[in-house]
Design an enzyme around this catalytic site. Structure first.
Site, short mmCIF file in Angstrom:
data_model
loop_
_atom_site.label_atom_id
_atom_site.label_comp_id
_atom_site.label_asym_id
_atom_site.label_seq_id
_atom_site.Cartn_x
_atom_site.Cartn_y
_atom_site.Cartn_z
N ASP A 78 6.37 62.68 59.86
CA ASP A 78 6.94 61.34 59.65
C ASP A 78 5.90 60.24 59.87
O ASP A 78 6.14 59.28 60.60
CB ASP A 78 8.14 61.11 60.58
CG ASP A 78 9.08 62.29 60.66
OD1 ASP A 78 9.30 62.92 59.60
OD2 ASP A 78 9.58 62.60 61.75
N ASN B 213 24.72 64.36 54.58
CA ASN B 213 24.12 64.00 55.87
C ASN B 213 23.73 62.53 55.98
O ASN B 213 23.91 61.93 57.03
CB ASN B 213 22.87 64.86 56.11
CG ASN B 213 23.24 66.33 56.27
OD1 ASN B 213 23.58 66.98 55.30
ND2 ASN B 213 23.19 66.82 57.49
N GLU C 202 16.77 60.14 52.96
CA GLU C 202 16.26 59.61 54.23
C GLU C 202 14.83 59.14 54.06
O GLU C 202 14.25 59.22 52.98
CB GLU C 202 16.35 60.68 55.33
CG GLU C 202 15.43 61.88 55.10
CD GLU C 202 15.55 62.95 56.18
OE1 GLU C 202 16.56 62.96 56.91
OE2 GLU C 202 14.62 63.78 56.28
N HIS D 128 8.81 62.42 53.81
CA HIS D 128 8.88 61.40 54.86
C HIS D 128 7.61 60.56 54.87
O HIS D 128 6.80 60.59 55.79
CB HIS D 128 9.14 61.96 56.25
CG HIS D 128 9.69 60.88 57.13
ND1 HIS D 128 10.98 60.86 57.57
CD2 HIS D 128 9.13 59.73 57.56
CE1 HIS D 128 11.18 59.74 58.27
NE2 HIS D 128 10.07 59.04 58.26
N ARG E 259 4.03 70.29 60.52
CA ARG E 259 4.08 69.31 59.45
C ARG E 259 2.93 68.32 59.73
O ARG E 259 2.98 67.57 60.70
CB ARG E 259 5.43 68.60 59.42
CG ARG E 259 6.58 69.51 59.02
CD ARG E 259 7.90 68.79 58.97
NE ARG E 259 8.33 68.35 60.29
CZ ARG E 259 9.40 67.60 60.52
NH1 ARG E 259 10.14 67.19 59.50
NH2 ARG E 259 9.74 67.26 61.74
#
Length: 315
Positions: free
Chosen positions: A13, A156, A193, A257, A290
């Site tokens: 992120d 979600n 998101e 992200h 990640r």
């Protein structure tokens, strides 16, 4: 130049702010327990910059678990950190996704050494799972853009936009800009998101991430004419296909992200995370690999961004 890939390891992120000739980096850490900032005078310098912990989660209370996806913003002479967090009491199998958005403020000139004050939760019309907020100025107003679960819509999270009264309070009614509706947005989980904002020419773009956080994770795109009313959902366009997705050939899985920054020369840069393997043991959320990666944004003859394919690891 091409940056080393990964750029920074074990940072998901990722968010990079370019401010007054300096670069600031913040991201989720694998332990999800703190917020740390890095600063460098060059983009490349962030790789070796010393991380400074500016806030640690408390042991109890609404910000005590799973600190996710922070962003650093400079607003009206003060620094702000936006992040999602949940309660210890919510961490059972049914309630892991009970995050809310919170804000910290720093009035000091240096956000790495200054005092950070908790401003509390950003309240939205319904009290549900919320995360991945960003903020930007457009048409003379400050906007808040985030992901949230609607009690009335399956899935979600959807993407919402609202004007801001203060850096931690909304003004007026939010509107929904996008919800998971295409197959590529609904793999594993129905997710929109991680929105990020990019201006180019006469358009405002919003990239976002979709599906579960494994190799199905990918990026979609919304855009609008910069003169159009952003609070009218009919003014927004949405990509029918993902604009950035897993490359099996390059062994880059689940890119997403993202945020955007610029090179020292003003070129747009895509900042994102991806894994280099698919064999994840247990919940992908707790897999630390990640890694933060960078890629130049190309623009086509129609003024649309071309994110291309996630490049392979270089080391």
């Amino acid at each position: 130049m091409n940056w080393p890939n990964p750029f920074i390891e074990q940072r998901a992120d990722p968010y990079i702010l370019r401010h007054q000739g300096e670069y600031y980096f913040v991201a989720s850490v694998p332990e999800y327990d703190r917020l740390e900032l890095r600063r460098a005078s060059t983009l490349e310098g962030l790789r070796s910059a010393e991380p400074v912990v500016v806030w640690r989660k408390p042991d109890t209370g609404p910000m005590s678990e799973l600190i996710w996806a922070p962003e650093l913003h400079f607003i009206d002479g003060k620094w702000y950190l936006y992040f999602a967090a949940t309660w210890t009491r919510d961490l059972d199998a049914l309630n892991m996704f009970q995050h809310r958005m919170f804000v910290l403020e720093c009035e000091d000139a240096d956000p790495l050494t200054g005092h950070w004050q908790e401003k509390g939760q950003v309240k939205t019309p319904f009290d549900t799972f919320a995360l991945d907020a960003t903020t930007f100025v457009h048409q003379g107003k400050r906007w808040y853009l985030w992901a949230q679960k609607s009690p009335h819509i399956p899935g979600n999270s959807n993407l919402y936009l609202a004007e801001m009264e203060t850096p931690w309070m909304l003004k007026g009614e939010p509107v929904m800009l996008s919800k998971p509706e295409y197959d590529w947005e609904c793999r594993g989980f129905m997710v929109n998101e991680g929105p990020a904002v990019l201006f180019h020419g006469d358009r405002l773009f919003i990239s976002y991430s979709a599906s579960a956080t494994d190799e199905n994770y990918c990026m979609g795109l919304l855009w609008i004419d910069i003169h159009a009313n952003p609070l009218d959902p009919d003014n927004w366009h949405k990509s029918l296909q993902p604009v950035f997705k897993t490359s099996y050939e390059n062994r880059q899985y689940g890119p997403g992200h993202n945020s955007f920054t610029q090179t020292e020369d003003g070129e747009d840069v895509l900042v994102y995370h991806a894994r280099n393997y698919t064999e994840i043991e247990g919940d992908p959320l707790y897999d630390p690999n990640r890694h933060t990666r960078l890629k130049r944004v190309r623009w086509d003859e129609n003024g649309m961004p071309d994110f291309g394919i996630p490049p392979a690891d270089t080391h």
